[in-house]
Design an enzyme around this catalytic site. Structure first.
Site, short mmCIF file in Angstrom:
data_model
loop_
_atom_site.label_atom_id
_atom_site.label_comp_id
_atom_site.label_asym_id
_atom_site.label_seq_id
_atom_site.Cartn_x
_atom_site.Cartn_y
_atom_site.Cartn_z
N ARG A 157 0.81 -1.22 0.00
CA ARG A 157 0.00 0.00 0.00
C ARG A 157 0.84 1.27 0.00
O ARG A 157 0.58 2.19 -0.78
CB ARG A 157 -0.95 0.00 1.22
CG ARG A 157 -2.19 -0.84 1.02
CD ARG A 157 -2.68 -1.41 2.34
NE ARG A 157 -1.70 -2.32 2.90
CZ ARG A 157 -1.59 -3.60 2.52
NH1 ARG A 157 -2.40 -4.09 1.63
NH2 ARG A 157 -0.67 -4.38 3.04
N ARG B 153 11.76 3.81 2.90
CA ARG B 153 11.38 2.86 3.96
C ARG B 153 12.61 2.03 4.29
O ARG B 153 13.29 1.52 3.40
CB ARG B 153 10.24 1.95 3.54
CG ARG B 153 10.02 0.80 4.55
CD ARG B 153 8.75 0.03 4.32
NE ARG B 153 7.60 0.80 4.73
CZ ARG B 153 6.36 0.31 4.79
NH1 ARG B 153 6.13 -0.94 4.45
NH2 ARG B 153 5.36 1.07 5.17
#
Length: 308
Positions: A57, A107
């Site tokens: 997502r 990330r």
């Protein structure tokens, strides 16, 4: 206020006025996010996407957000196929990639990695999750979901599941404190919210209640925010096995809730929400996932200086 060239590392860098401005901007951009209208707001801009941990997502919504605004996406791809596998440091990788892009979404599995990256980058770093640390863009989309599906003012919310390792709920608690929310924390004792976060909330005059039972809390809240018991965050597999499957939301449980209760979840889920809940008016986690697109569109447009 100006957002141009701003690093987005932690929610603690944002005031309520700044958050409201981001949410207002996301609402204006939502028709573009859904594909109802087109935009070239970020035409000629490049977003670098660097993910050292798996993601569906967060990664895809950032890529969708950039493309919906007419920009381009440059992906690091597999870490094993990059120079990082040869021993290149994160600092050097960031120095290289910022020359190719107008912003970097990062990330990383190590807490503090985004802050470190921001010290070596000449373009905005957007933290898409750093270990068990922060995940600010998830918090922005959570706030946007609450505003769109329920209400932020006078909110009563229960956070259930992994409150010890869950970076999502750590950031969300701080943000909710800016809106004076009443917060109920539901978890096994092994996964309780860190004491320093609870102390910080109470120092802000936020009412905080702790329990290990969803049944005790569900009748009185406007939003129930469930989280996955994250096996990958546990240093000890035995500790994980003790608490896995300890909390579950079912249609029978929801019969005790307010008719307008909304159930949220950052996804992915395992078995903490029975699939039968998907067909009830309480479920809004798939809408929540979509709301990541307009929210991330707003953030990208603001830090790249396309909007003020």
């Amino acid at each position: 206020m100006t957002f141009k060239d701003l690093h987005i590392i932690s929610m603690k860098s944002f005031s309520r006025d700044m958050i409201d401005h981001i949410l207002d901007t996301a609402e204006k951009l939502e028709p573009i996010a859904s594909g109802k209208t087109k935009s070239d707001l970020l035409a000629g801009k490049v977003l670098a996407v660097m993910f050292f941990e798996p993601s569906t997502r967060t990664r895809m919504s950032f890529e969708t957000a950039m493309m919906r605004l007419g920009g381009d996406v440059l992906s690091l791809g597999s870490v094993d196929a990059s120079s990082i596998a040869k021993g290149e440091t994160l600092a050097d990788t960031i120095r290289v990639v910022d020359g190719y892009s107008n912003a970097i979404v990062l990330r990383h599995n190590k807490e503090g990695a985004a802050q470190l990256a921001s010290e070596f980058s000449s373009v905005p770093i957007i933290n898409a999750g750093d270990g068990a640390g922060h995940h600010p863009t998830q918090t922005f989309l959570d706030l946007y979901t609450i505003r769109r599906e329920s209400h932020l003012e006078g909110l009563k919310i229960a956070l259930a599941g992994d409150l010890k390792y869950g970076r999502t709920v750590h950031s969300l608690c701080y943000a909710l404190s800016l809106y004076g929310a009443e917060i109920t924390l539901i978890s096994p004792k092994e996964l309780r919210m860190p004491a320093e976060i609870i102390e910080d909330l109470r120092s802000r005059n936020i009412k905080v209640t702790e329990t290990d039972s969803i049944e005790e809390a569900i009748a009185d809240v406007d939003v129930l925010y469930a989280t996955r018991i994250q096996k990958e965050r546990f240093p000890d597999p035995a500790e994980y096995r003790k608490v896995a499957n300890s909390l579950q939301i079912t249609t029978e449980l929801l019969e005790k809730a307010k008719p307008d209760l909304k159930v949220m979840h950052p996804l992915p889920r395992t078995n903490e929400i029975d699939p039968k809940v998907d067909d009830t008016p309480h479920a809004c986690y798939f809408n929540q996932s979509f709301y990541g697109v307009p929210v991330r569109m707003a953030l990208l447009a603001l830090v790249m200086g396309a909007l003020e």
